[in-house]
Design an enzyme around this catalytic site. Structure first.
Site, PDB file in Angstrom:
ATOM      1  N   ASN A  13       0.833  -1.212   0.000  1.00 51.17           N
ATOM      2  CA  ASN A  13       0.000   0.000   0.000  1.00 51.17           C
ATOM      3  C   ASN A  13       0.865   1.257   0.000  1.00 51.17           C
ATOM      4  OD1 ASN A  13      -3.039  -0.463   0.102  1.00 51.17           O
ATOM      5  ND2 ASN A  13      -2.289  -2.006   1.555  1.00 51.17           N
ATOM      6  N   ASN A 110      -6.316   4.905   7.810  1.00 52.62           N
ATOM      7  CA  ASN A 110      -5.896   3.504   7.808  1.00 52.62           C
ATOM      8  C   ASN A 110      -6.626   2.782   6.682  1.00 52.62           C
ATOM      9  OD1 ASN A 110      -4.732   1.041   8.779  1.00 52.62           O
ATOM     10  ND2 ASN A 110      -6.677   0.548   9.764  1.00 52.62           N
ATOM     11  N   HIS A 112      -8.101  -1.083   5.706  1.00 49.57           N
ATOM     12  CA  HIS A 112      -8.423  -2.361   6.346  1.00 49.57           C
ATOM     13  C   HIS A 112      -9.039  -3.298   5.306  1.00 49.57           C
ATOM     14  CE1 HIS A 112      -9.351  -5.050   9.645  1.00 49.57           C
ATOM     15  NE2 HIS A 112     -10.535  -5.239   9.086  1.00 49.57           N
TER      16      HIS A 112
HETATM   17  C1  GRF Z   1      -3.187  -4.789   3.943  1.00 52.81           C
HETATM   18  O1  GRF Z   1      -4.027  -5.877   3.659  1.00 52.81           O
HETATM   19  C2  GRF Z   1      -3.927  -3.740   4.732  1.00 52.81           C
HETATM   20  O2  GRF Z   1      -5.281  -3.660   4.406  1.00 52.81           O
HETATM   21  C3  GRF Z   1      -3.771  -4.229   6.141  1.00 52.81           C
HETATM   22  O3  GRF Z   1      -2.471  -4.774   6.205  1.00 52.81           O
HETATM   23  C4  GRF Z   1      -2.062  -5.167   4.902  1.00 52.81           C
HETATM   24  C5  GRF Z   1      -0.795  -4.428   4.620  1.00 52.81           C
HETATM   25  O4  GRF Z   1      -0.210  -4.818   3.406  1.00 52.81           O
HETATM   26  N1  GRF Z   1      -3.993  -3.152   7.076  1.00 52.81           N
HETATM   27  P1  GRF Z   1       0.993  -3.972   2.791  1.00 52.81           P
HETATM   28  O5  GRF Z   1       2.072  -3.912   3.865  1.00 52.81           O
HETATM   29  O6  GRF Z   1       0.455  -2.619   2.440  1.00 52.81           O
HETATM   30  O7  GRF Z   1       1.433  -4.751   1.595  1.00 52.81           O
END
Ligand code: GRF
Length: 204
Positions: A13, A110, A112
């Site tokens: 992300n 955030n 989720h």
């Molecule tokens: C994602 O699935 C996000 O929704 C959750 O943790 C994961 C993080 O993945 N909060 P990344 O580190 O962004 O690849």
């Protein structure tokens, strides 16, 4: 606008946001610092690949309050101020203390991997499969002291398919996460989000 991103792991992300800024899809913003609570997080490498400052602030034996203060010191050191900055949680596996959330109130987001308020907390995709839902998805929300409970900014639904396992469902949801998180950041940077009670109004 100066953005600080808090991470713990993979950093996909984070990368979607860095890419969006790099290609000009989010104007007037920069990732000023990426802070990981784990020194070995892949997210730190991604940050550096994109030329962003990357640091580790681990909790160690500090209390949650002390850890929160250390985070706010690191953010402010890089210009992510509680009045004008933006803090993004992107796979950050710690619960922030109330004092930190109040300091940056309305300026922490955030992502989720479920349609909140369904399946808050850990392993949201597994919870969805175990519950037998036909539709899950992802949510970008503002952070309040209670976990995964803040005003919802954007949600995207993802169908659960017969035969899905945690891996297949997670990766379909993740593709949507990579679209809605940068979009939510863009709306925030453009000043188009207003928290009204439990909800968020998006100015057209
Ligand atoms: C994602 O699935 C996000 O929704 C959750 O943790 C994961 C993080 O993945 N909060 P990344 O580190 O962004 O690849």
């Amino acid at each position: 606008m100066r953005i600080g991103v808090l991470v713990s792991g993979r950093g996909s992300n984070l990368e979607s946001i860095l890419k969006s800024i790099q290609k000009g899809a989010i104007k007037g913003a920069q990732v000023s610092v990426v802070i990981s609570n784990r020194a070995e997080a892949r997210a730190l490498r991604i940050a550096r690949e994109y030329g962003a400052k990357a640091v580790t602030v681990s909790q160690g034996s500090a209390s949650s309050e002390e850890f929160g203060s250390a985070l706010s010191v690191a953010l402010r050191k890089h210009g992510v101020s509680p009045r004008e900055g933006l803090v993004l949680l992107a796979g950050f596996m710690k619960v922030l203390p109330r004092s930190f959330v109040e300091l940056y109130r309305g300026r922490i987001m955030n992502i989720h991997p479920s349609l909140l308020p369904a399946f808050p907390g850990l392993n949201a995709q597994r919870q969805a499969l175990e519950h037998g839902v036909k539709v899950s998805g992802c949510t970008v929300h503002f952070v309040v002291p209670e976990v995964d409970a803040g005003p919802i900014i954007i949600q995207k639904a993802v169908a659960v398919k017969e035969g899905d396992d945690e891996g297949s469902l997670s990766s379909r949801i993740l593709r949507q996460e990579h679209r809605i998180y940068p979009e939510a950041v863009r709306l925030f940077v453009q000043g188009r989000l207003r928290i009204v009670g439990r909800g968020v109004l998006v100015k057209r």
